[in-house]
Structures are given as C-alpha cells and as structure tokens.
Design a protein around this motif. Structure first.
Motif, PDB file in Angstrom:
ATOM      1  N   MET A 192      54.452  28.797 -66.012  1.00 55.37           N
ATOM      2  CA  MET A 192      55.416  29.845 -66.367  1.00 55.37           C
ATOM      3  C   MET A 192      56.710  29.662 -65.586  1.00 55.37           C
ATOM      4  SD  MET A 192      56.404  33.166 -64.973  1.00 55.37           S
ATOM      5  CE  MET A 192      55.003  34.060 -64.307  1.00 55.37           C
ATOM      6  N   VAL A 193      56.589  29.543 -64.277  1.00 60.84           N
ATOM      7  CA  VAL A 193      57.782  29.433 -63.415  1.00 60.84           C
ATOM      8  C   VAL A 193      58.545  28.144 -63.730  1.00 60.84           C
ATOM      9  CG1 VAL A 193      58.532  29.147 -61.012  1.00 60.84           C
ATOM     10  CG2 VAL A 193      56.783  30.843 -61.578  1.00 60.84           C
ATOM     11  N   PHE A 194      57.804  27.038 -63.805  1.00 62.32           N
ATOM     12  CA  PHE A 194      58.455  25.744 -64.049  1.00 62.32           C
ATOM     13  C   PHE A 194      59.131  25.713 -65.424  1.00 62.32           C
ATOM     14  CE2 PHE A 194      58.088  21.376 -65.778  1.00 62.32           C
ATOM     15  CZ  PHE A 194      58.923  20.718 -64.891  1.00 62.32           C
ATOM     16  N   SER A 195      58.482  26.264 -66.436  1.00 57.35           N
ATOM     17  CA  SER A 195      59.045  26.193 -67.790  1.00 57.35           C
ATOM     18  C   SER A 195      60.306  27.041 -67.940  1.00 57.35           C
ATOM     19  CB  SER A 195      58.001  26.637 -68.825  1.00 57.35           C
ATOM     20  OG  SER A 195      56.896  25.796 -68.747  1.00 57.35           O
ATOM     21  N   ILE A 196      60.327  28.212 -67.303  1.00 61.38           N
ATOM     22  CA  ILE A 196      61.555  29.024 -67.367  1.00 61.38           C
ATOM     23  C   ILE A 196      62.698  28.214 -66.752  1.00 61.38           C
ATOM     24  CG2 ILE A 196      62.725  31.098 -66.495  1.00 61.38           C
ATOM     25  CD1 ILE A 196      60.035  32.562 -66.641  1.00 61.38           C
ATOM     26  N   ALA A 197      62.420  27.604 -65.603  1.00 59.91           N
ATOM     27  CA  ALA A 197      63.463  26.810 -64.927  1.00 59.91           C
ATOM     28  C   ALA A 197      63.839  25.586 -65.763  1.00 59.91           C
ATOM     29  CB  ALA A 197      62.962  26.388 -63.553  1.00 59.91           C
ATOM     30  N   LEU A 198      62.845  24.935 -66.323  1.00 59.00           N
ATOM     31  CA  LEU A 198      63.109  23.708 -67.093  1.00 59.00           C
ATOM     32  C   LEU A 198      63.938  24.000 -68.338  1.00 59.00           C
ATOM     33  CD1 LEU A 198      62.514  20.665 -67.412  1.00 59.00           C
ATOM     34  CD2 LEU A 198      60.503  21.300 -68.732  1.00 59.00           C
ATOM     35  N   HIS A 199      63.534  25.011 -69.099  1.00 58.91           N
ATOM     36  CA  HIS A 199      64.266  25.319 -70.331  1.00 58.91           C
ATOM     37  C   HIS A 199      65.652  25.886 -70.035  1.00 58.91           C
ATOM     38  CE1 HIS A 199      60.157  25.433 -72.453  1.00 58.91           C
ATOM     39  NE2 HIS A 199      60.774  24.328 -72.768  1.00 58.91           N
ATOM     40  N   SER A 200      65.791  26.460 -68.857  1.00 57.97           N
ATOM     41  CA  SER A 200      67.090  27.017 -68.498  1.00 57.97           C
ATOM     42  C   SER A 200      68.026  25.942 -67.942  1.00 57.97           C
ATOM     43  CB  SER A 200      66.873  28.122 -67.459  1.00 57.97           C
ATOM     44  OG  SER A 200      68.092  28.594 -66.998  1.00 57.97           O
ATOM     45  N   LEU A 201      67.493  25.058 -67.082  1.00 57.73           N
ATOM     46  CA  LEU A 201      68.349  24.080 -66.398  1.00 57.73           C
ATOM     47  C   LEU A 201      68.379  22.719 -67.080  1.00 57.73           C
ATOM     48  CD1 LEU A 201      67.186  24.857 -62.734  1.00 57.73           C
ATOM     49  CD2 LEU A 201      69.067  25.895 -63.984  1.00 57.73           C
ATOM     50  N   ARG A 202      67.356  22.427 -67.881  1.00 64.76           N
ATOM     51  CA  ARG A 202      67.225  21.136 -68.576  1.00 64.76           C
ATOM     52  C   ARG A 202      67.283  19.944 -67.617  1.00 64.76           C
ATOM     53  NH1 ARG A 202      66.510  20.658 -73.709  1.00 64.76           N
ATOM     54  NH2 ARG A 202      67.096  18.460 -73.660  1.00 64.76           N
ATOM     55  N   ASP A 203      66.600  20.101 -66.505  1.00 65.37           N
ATOM     56  CA  ASP A 203      66.544  19.010 -65.528  1.00 65.37           C
ATOM     57  C   ASP A 203      65.212  19.162 -64.802  1.00 65.37           C
ATOM     58  OD1 ASP A 203      66.697  17.708 -62.948  1.00 65.37           O
ATOM     59  OD2 ASP A 203      68.838  17.484 -63.281  1.00 65.37           O
ATOM     60  N   ARG A 204      64.335  18.190 -64.972  1.00 59.54           N
ATOM     61  CA  ARG A 204      62.971  18.322 -64.437  1.00 59.54           C
ATOM     62  C   ARG A 204      62.967  18.414 -62.911  1.00 59.54           C
ATOM     63  NH1 ARG A 204      59.221  17.560 -68.443  1.00 59.54           N
ATOM     64  NH2 ARG A 204      57.495  17.594 -66.983  1.00 59.54           N
ATOM     65  N   ALA A 205      63.805  17.588 -62.257  1.00 61.77           N
ATOM     66  CA  ALA A 205      63.819  17.584 -60.789  1.00 61.77           C
ATOM     67  C   ALA A 205      64.343  18.915 -60.254  1.00 61.77           C
ATOM     68  CB  ALA A 205      64.672  16.429 -60.278  1.00 61.77           C
ATOM     69  N   LEU A 206      65.422  19.393 -60.881  1.00 59.22           N
ATOM     70  CA  LEU A 206      65.982  20.678 -60.461  1.00 59.22           C
ATOM     71  C   LEU A 206      64.993  21.807 -60.714  1.00 59.22           C
ATOM     72  CD1 LEU A 206      69.705  21.017 -61.637  1.00 59.22           C
ATOM     73  CD2 LEU A 206      68.780  21.267 -59.343  1.00 59.22           C
ATOM     74  N   ALA A 207      64.344  21.737 -61.872  1.00 50.26           N
ATOM     75  CA  ALA A 207      63.378  22.778 -62.241  1.00 50.26           C
ATOM     76  C   ALA A 207      62.228  22.805 -61.240  1.00 50.26           C
ATOM     77  CB  ALA A 207      62.855  22.538 -63.653  1.00 50.26           C
ATOM     78  N   GLU A 208      61.751  21.626 -60.828  1.00 49.95           N
ATOM     79  CA  GLU A 208      60.656  21.594 -59.849  1.00 49.95           C
ATOM     80  C   GLU A 208      61.126  22.151 -58.509  1.00 49.95           C
ATOM     81  OE1 GLU A 208      58.052  18.266 -59.403  1.00 49.95           O
ATOM     82  OE2 GLU A 208      57.368  19.023 -57.472  1.00 49.95           O
ATOM     83  N   GLU A 209      62.331  21.776 -58.100  1.00 49.84           N
ATOM     84  CA  GLU A 209      62.864  22.254 -56.819  1.00 49.84           C
ATOM     85  C   GLU A 209      62.962  23.786 -56.836  1.00 49.84           C
ATOM     86  OE1 GLU A 209      63.423  20.807 -54.048  1.00 49.84           O
ATOM     87  OE2 GLU A 209      64.486  22.429 -53.040  1.00 49.84           O
ATOM     88  N   LEU A 210      63.527  24.298 -57.936  1.00 48.42           N
ATOM     89  CA  LEU A 210      63.684  25.753 -58.037  1.00 48.42           C
ATOM     90  C   LEU A 210      62.312  26.438 -58.062  1.00 48.42           C
ATOM     91  CD1 LEU A 210      66.362  27.638 -59.924  1.00 48.42           C
ATOM     92  CD2 LEU A 210      64.023  28.392 -60.262  1.00 48.42           C
TER      93      LEU A 210
END
Lengths: 101, 180
Positions: free
Chosen positions: B32-50
């Motif tokens: 849930m957390v990773f997907s919100i970040a991923l779909h919002s930022l469109r960057d896997r590394a950034l999404a994981e960091e966030l």
C-alpha cells in the motif's frame, strides 16, 4: 478511438492500472536494518540537556533578582537623601529667619 | 486465528516492542505505502526511499496508535502527505515528459499493456492533489468520505476534484490514442 467505452469501463481500467504493487524484494529487511541502525539518544544526554536548561534558568533568574534588589536599594537611598536634604533645607531656612529678625 | 485477530496480535506485540511483530506490520502494509509513492512519483528508487521513511516514522509513532485500523489509516495519511510535499518541493525535477517516463512494471496479464501504462503516466501527470485523490479512489478503493478524512479536505472538494481529474484523464487518453 478509445477502447474504453463507458464510465464504468474507464474506472475499471484505472483500477487495473493503479493496482497495488509489491516493493523490491528485501524491503522489509532494509526497513528493519534502518531501525536497528538508528542511534537512540542516550539517557545521560537528555539528563544533561535538562540540567543545562535548569542552570540557565537559575542564572537568568538570579541575575534578574539581583538587578531588582539593587533597584529597590537605590530607590530607598534616593528617598533618604531627599529627606535629609529637605530637613537640612528647613534647618537653614529657620536659621536664616532667626538671623534676619 | 482469523486474519483480523492475527493483525491485532501483531499490532499489540509491535507496540510492546516486538521487532518481529513490527516486521510483520511492515510486510502487511508495504504494498500500500510503496504503491501510493510509486504511482505518485513514478520512480521506484524514490518510492522505496519514501516508503522506508514512512515506516521509520511509523515505528516512532507506534505507541500513539490505538488499533490496526488506526495504524493503516495513519500510514495511508502520512504517505499521502509526504508524496504531496515531495512533489511540491521538487516539482521541476520530477516533472517527466510523459513519453520519457519509465515503465513501472509489467502490466497485469489480463490488461492491454499500452492502456495500463498510458493510464499510469496520465495519472502521474495530474496536479498533485488530483493525483492523490485518484490514487486513493482507484488504487486504495476508498470512498470519497474516506479520501476527505485521509487528506483532511472537505468532501465536496474531493468530489469535484475527482470529477475534474477523471474528465482530464479521459480527454488525455482520447488524445493519446488518436496520436497512436
């Protein structure tokens, strides 16, 4: 032309496109490693901060009290001097009055 | 033991300081957390960091949370807020041209890969608030009232934002398919 025909189709396509995805493998381990590597603030550090804050308050407080005390004493000395001068002035007036009579 | 009871058990143990139970909570909510970040930022590394930052924050606030449901709500809310803040702070850096945006992952087998990828890119191109409303509605399947509570905005704003976002997405999709 779009192959998304109705509002419901469109929303279903959105749901499908935005489906949850798992993070890269090892994610949980990396989170747990970061938690373990955090350096908790030592208790002595917190106690030291509290003691330093208390000392600052004490120094500032005593300084303020000392200043207040000096101000009160100064005011009292001023009043005494004014009283003494008033008495001396009255005595001089009386003497002058006797001499001129 | 039912799933709810297991969730409650892990939550209680994690609050009491059990690291293994906390890891279980991370595993439960990481998609849930990773997907919100991923779909919002469109960057896997950034999404994981966030996402990692959100879970570190979660660890620090665990004692303030009352139940597994409260924990899930808290995670969704904090992730949403962090994504919006991040996009606002670094709007220039992450405003990727749609054609340049990397593909996030292979689409579901039952879907048109072009349509899936286009919809993901178009969603990511929405203004940050509209983007988050769409993600909470269609990724998280939240009702407008729940979105309003999560994002701390009026219900009417959610409804109008969603309406406008969908119209915008439809129009952009039509245009992209005409170009194709």
């Amino acid at each position: 032309m779009s192959n998304v025909e109705t509002p419901n189709d469109f929303e279903n396509e959105l749901r499908r496109a935005l489906r949850r995805q798992e993070p890269p493998s090892g994610f949980t381990d990396r989170v747990m490693a970061r938690i373990s590597n955090r350096r908790p603030q030592p208790i002595w550090h917190r106690q030291w901060l509290a003691a330093a804050a208390a000392a600052c308050i004490a120094v500032i407080g005593s300084g303020a009290w000392e200043q207040h005390r000096r101000q009160v004493e100064g005011e009292r000395a001023k009043q005494e001097l004014i009283y003494a001068l008033t008495v001396a002035s009255e005595s001089l007036q009386t003497t002058k009055h006797i001499l001129t009579r | 033991m039912t799933e709810a009871a297991q969730g409650q058990d892990a939550f209680t143990k994690a609050v009491a300081g059990d690291r293994a139970a906390f890891a279980e909570l991370v595993r439960k909510h990481q998609a849930m957390v990773f997907s919100i970040a991923l779909h919002s930022l469109r960057d896997r590394a950034l999404a994981e960091e966030l996402a990692q930052e959100v879970f570190l924050d979660f660890f620090n606030h665990l004692r303030d949370l009352q139940s597994p449901a409260h924990a899930e709500f808290w995670l969704r809310k904090v992730t949403t807020r962090r994504c919006i803040d991040y996009v606002r702070r670094r709007r220039r850096q992450i405003s990727i041209a749609l054609d340049d945006a990397p593909e996030l992952s292979s689409p579901p087998v039952d879907a048109d890969p072009f349509l899936v990828e286009t919809l993901r890119k178009l969603t990511a191109s929405l203004p940050e608030r509209a983007r988050m409303v769409v993600l909470l509605r269609y990724q998280e399947d939240l009702a407008p009232a729940e979105i309003a509570e999560t994002m701390e905005i009026p219900l009417n704003s959610v409804k109008s934002c969603l309406h406008r976002a969908l119209a915008m997405l439809r129009e952009k999709l039509e245009r992209s398919q005409v170009r194709r």
